[in-house]
Design a protein around this motif. Structure first.
Motif, mmCIF file in Angstrom:
data_model
loop_
_atom_site.group_PDB
_atom_site.id
_atom_site.type_symbol
_atom_site.label_atom_id
_atom_site.label_comp_id
_atom_site.label_asym_id
_atom_site.label_seq_id
_atom_site.Cartn_x
_atom_site.Cartn_y
_atom_site.Cartn_z
ATOM 1 N N HIS A 1 -3.114 -9.226 13.419
ATOM 2 C CA HIS A 1 -3.078 -10.612 13.895
ATOM 3 C C HIS A 1 -4.470 -10.937 14.414
ATOM 4 C CE1 HIS A 1 1.319 -10.536 13.699
ATOM 5 N NE2 HIS A 1 1.209 -9.315 14.181
ATOM 6 N N LEU B 1 -7.141 -12.879 16.531
ATOM 7 C CA LEU B 1 -7.305 -13.789 17.662
ATOM 8 C C LEU B 1 -8.403 -14.792 17.344
ATOM 9 C CD1 LEU B 1 -6.479 -14.505 20.566
ATOM 10 C CD2 LEU B 1 -8.357 -13.075 21.334
ATOM 11 N N ARG C 1 -6.533 -4.042 24.348
ATOM 12 C CA ARG C 1 -5.383 -3.967 23.457
ATOM 13 C C ARG C 1 -5.768 -4.430 22.057
ATOM 14 N NH1 ARG C 1 -0.829 -7.169 25.187
ATOM 15 N NH2 ARG C 1 -2.304 -8.711 25.927
ATOM 16 N N MET D 1 -8.986 -23.115 22.771
ATOM 17 C CA MET D 1 -7.756 -22.314 22.844
ATOM 18 C C MET D 1 -6.540 -23.199 23.096
ATOM 19 S SD MET D 1 -8.524 -18.585 24.338
ATOM 20 C CE MET D 1 -9.386 -19.016 25.796
ATOM 21 N N ILE E 1 -3.265 -23.201 20.709
ATOM 22 C CA ILE E 1 -1.889 -23.011 21.184
ATOM 23 C C ILE E 1 -1.007 -24.169 20.713
ATOM 24 C CG2 ILE E 1 -0.414 -22.978 23.254
ATOM 25 C CD1 ILE E 1 -2.761 -21.416 24.642
ATOM 26 N N LEU F 1 -0.327 -23.796 17.046
ATOM 27 C CA LEU F 1 0.668 -22.752 16.748
ATOM 28 C C LEU F 1 2.079 -23.220 17.110
ATOM 29 C CD1 LEU F 1 -1.242 -19.543 17.919
ATOM 30 C CD2 LEU F 1 -0.441 -19.991 15.596
ATOM 31 N N LEU F 2 2.191 -24.053 18.153
ATOM 32 C CA LEU F 2 3.518 -24.521 18.564
ATOM 33 C C LEU F 2 4.062 -25.598 17.635
ATOM 34 C CD1 LEU F 2 3.182 -24.841 22.460
ATOM 35 C CD2 LEU F 2 4.704 -23.283 21.247
ATOM 36 N N LEU G 1 2.486 -27.142 26.644
ATOM 37 C CA LEU G 1 1.276 -26.328 26.691
ATOM 38 C C LEU G 1 1.340 -25.385 27.885
ATOM 39 C CD1 LEU G 1 -1.529 -25.752 25.487
ATOM 40 C CD2 LEU G 1 -2.447 -27.364 27.131
ATOM 41 N N VAL H 1 -8.169 -15.448 29.734
ATOM 42 C CA VAL H 1 -7.352 -14.252 29.507
ATOM 43 C C VAL H 1 -5.886 -14.648 29.273
ATOM 44 C CG1 VAL H 1 -6.473 -12.134 30.566
ATOM 45 C CG2 VAL H 1 -8.885 -12.744 30.820
ATOM 46 N N MET I 1 -4.713 -17.490 28.181
ATOM 47 C CA MET I 1 -4.545 -18.202 26.907
ATOM 48 C C MET I 1 -4.683 -17.259 25.724
ATOM 49 S SD MET I 1 -5.834 -22.079 27.209
ATOM 50 C CE MET I 1 -7.447 -21.820 27.826
ATOM 51 N N GLN I 2 -5.612 -16.293 25.836
ATOM 52 C CA GLN I 2 -5.760 -15.264 24.796
ATOM 53 C C GLN I 2 -4.419 -14.545 24.594
ATOM 54 O OE1 GLN I 2 -9.384 -12.794 24.963
ATOM 55 N NE2 GLN I 2 -8.116 -10.970 24.978
ATOM 56 N N ASN I 3 -3.762 -14.201 25.696
ATOM 57 C CA ASN I 3 -2.466 -13.510 25.605
ATOM 58 C C ASN I 3 -1.382 -14.417 25.026
ATOM 59 O OD1 ASN I 3 -3.383 -11.066 26.505
ATOM 60 N ND2 ASN I 3 -3.031 -11.552 28.665
ATOM 61 N N ARG I 4 -1.437 -15.696 25.384
ATOM 62 C CA ARG I 4 -0.438 -16.632 24.845
ATOM 63 C C ARG I 4 -0.598 -16.762 23.328
ATOM 64 N NH1 ARG I 4 1.206 -22.109 26.454
ATOM 65 N NH2 ARG I 4 3.134 -22.487 25.245
ATOM 66 N N ILE I 5 -1.848 -16.854 22.851
ATOM 67 C CA ILE I 5 -2.099 -16.974 21.403
ATOM 68 C C ILE I 5 -1.591 -15.721 20.684
ATOM 69 C CG2 ILE I 5 -3.923 -17.029 19.631
ATOM 70 C CD1 ILE I 5 -5.508 -18.855 21.635
ATOM 71 N N LEU I 6 -1.930 -14.545 21.222
ATOM 72 C CA LEU I 6 -1.450 -13.304 20.595
ATOM 73 C C LEU I 6 0.067 -13.266 20.575
ATOM 74 C CD1 LEU I 6 -3.885 -10.521 21.837
ATOM 75 C CD2 LEU I 6 -3.543 -11.318 19.498
ATOM 76 N N LEU J 1 2.157 -15.815 20.540
ATOM 77 C CA LEU J 1 2.675 -16.754 19.537
ATOM 78 C C LEU J 1 2.499 -16.195 18.122
ATOM 79 C CD1 LEU J 1 1.467 -20.161 21.023
ATOM 80 C CD2 LEU J 1 3.851 -19.523 20.623
ATOM 81 N N LEU J 2 1.420 -15.430 17.909
ATOM 82 C CA LEU J 2 1.167 -14.882 16.568
ATOM 83 C C LEU J 2 2.080 -13.713 16.248
ATOM 84 C CD1 LEU J 2 -2.752 -14.856 16.335
ATOM 85 C CD2 LEU J 2 -1.217 -16.202 14.905
ATOM 86 N N LYS J 3 2.312 -12.833 17.246
ATOM 87 C CA LYS J 3 2.886 -11.547 16.884
ATOM 88 C C LYS J 3 4.277 -11.285 17.454
ATOM 89 C CE LYS J 3 1.039 -8.664 20.601
ATOM 90 N NZ LYS J 3 2.329 -8.250 21.182
ATOM 91 N N ALA K 1 10.837 -25.153 24.852
ATOM 92 C CA ALA K 1 9.706 -25.927 24.318
ATOM 93 C C ALA K 1 8.369 -25.252 24.622
ATOM 94 C CB ALA K 1 9.723 -27.345 24.889
ATOM 95 N N TYR K 2 8.336 -24.415 25.656
ATOM 96 C CA TYR K 2 7.128 -23.633 25.964
ATOM 97 C C TYR K 2 7.014 -22.430 25.036
ATOM 98 C CZ TYR K 2 3.870 -20.648 28.601
ATOM 99 O OH TYR K 2 2.819 -19.841 28.958
ATOM 100 N N LEU K 3 8.153 -21.774 24.796
ATOM 101 C CA LEU K 3 8.135 -20.553 23.983
ATOM 102 C C LEU K 3 8.021 -20.855 22.486
ATOM 103 C CD1 LEU K 3 10.930 -18.506 25.797
ATOM 104 C CD2 LEU K 3 8.468 -18.120 25.938
ATOM 105 N N GLY K 4 8.298 -22.100 22.111
ATOM 106 C CA GLY K 4 8.284 -22.441 20.679
ATOM 107 C C GLY K 4 9.513 -21.916 19.965
#
Lengths: 186, 186
Positions: A67, A69, A91, A135, A139, A142-143, B69, B133, B135-140, B142-144, B172-175
């Motif tokens: 995946h 980033l 990670r 970012m 997000i 992606l949503l 968001l 940090v 937002m980086q985790n949120r994008i990952l 959503l991707l994986k 709606a936050y989790l998609g």
């Protein structure tokens, strides 16, 4: 280093002395295609600035699926910010997609430079704000967006990426299958 | 304002004079549940800090579907950063989910304060890094991640959110669909 000065001066003006002080905090590194900058498990100690070349930061899930980033090309800053900011094992990994020429600054030097020089704190704060906006849009995309819309957005924002990066990686960035991407970009 | 001082001093130490100068740049606002802070189309001129209450920033797609968001609760900074940074009309809205008490700083005052006071540039740079940090985790994620994994991560990170925010908004936050969420959180 002249490129770096130009890049910083897009945000803050510098005297020759100031830039001399700044550049003494940076190092230079050259990597070949397929070499890595960050490996999963590293405590990442450097933030990189791409002078020339192209890199990807990516995460491998339990099934070994990749995946992406983000990508990094000329003038982009890149590292694993989670590891770099929190001083925890990374990670994710960062690999070079082309022969890549980079400047880097260590965590310690970045702390020194930003605490001693308001201008550099301001420069990175501005970069960080722009990163926040990018970012936030990723997000939302992606949503809410379809694969087609995400693809069109990426093409509009980074047209050169499609010449430089294999389709497989574009798919791993968009979060779509390679088959879906092939339908969008035959 | 004492809460704000405590919050800033988690990052940088301040003298009484310094805090006096800082607080002169902030305003105070109270909103009722369902009132808005930002409406789509506004050029957003304020960044908010939640003293007490809870807000959501969200985007409505062409079908009127809501995508969240982020949420904002006590001690969180929130605005539409795209509009605030780029001075463009907002594509999203921010509403209050509870009666909410906020401090705010205008774009102009934030620019003044950060350019005159290195400590405040440093404070917001640090907040921005932490935001990067997250937002980086949120994008990952959503991707994986599967819906279940995304749900568990949110629960681990913000347990109190589940007491304060309707399930529909968590979905709606989790998609994920509300039906999927009901299976995860009966």
């Amino acid at each position: 280093m002249d490129f770096l000065r130009k890049h910083i001066e897009e945000v803050v003006e510098l005297t020759d002395d100031e830039f001399g002080f700044i550049q003494s905090h940076f190092g230079h590194i050259q990597k070949r295609k397929h070499q890595y900058l960050v490996q999963e498990g590293d405590i990442v100690d450097k933030e990189y600035w791409v002078v020339k070349g192209c890199v990807k930061s990516y995460f491998l899930d339990d099934d070994g699926k990749e995946h992406i980033l983000r990508f990094g090309m000329e003038n982009w800053w890149i590292t694993d910010y989670e590891s770099f900011v929190k001083r925890t094992p990374s990670r994710m990994s960062i690999d070079c997609l082309e022969d890549t020429d980079l400047l880097y600054i260590t965590y310690e030097n970045r702390e020194k430079l930003t605490s001693q020089m308001h201008k550099m704190e301001r420069f990175w704060a501005k970069k960080s704000k722009n990163g926040t906006v990018a970012m936030q849009n990723r997000i939302l995309s992606l949503l809410k967006n379809s694969a087609k819309e995400r693809y069109d957005l990426l093409l509009e924002e980074y047209p050169s990426l499609f010449q430089r990066v294999p389709k497989k990686l574009i798919a791993a960035y968009l979060g779509v299958s390679r088959e879906t991407l092939s339908r969008l970009h035959p």
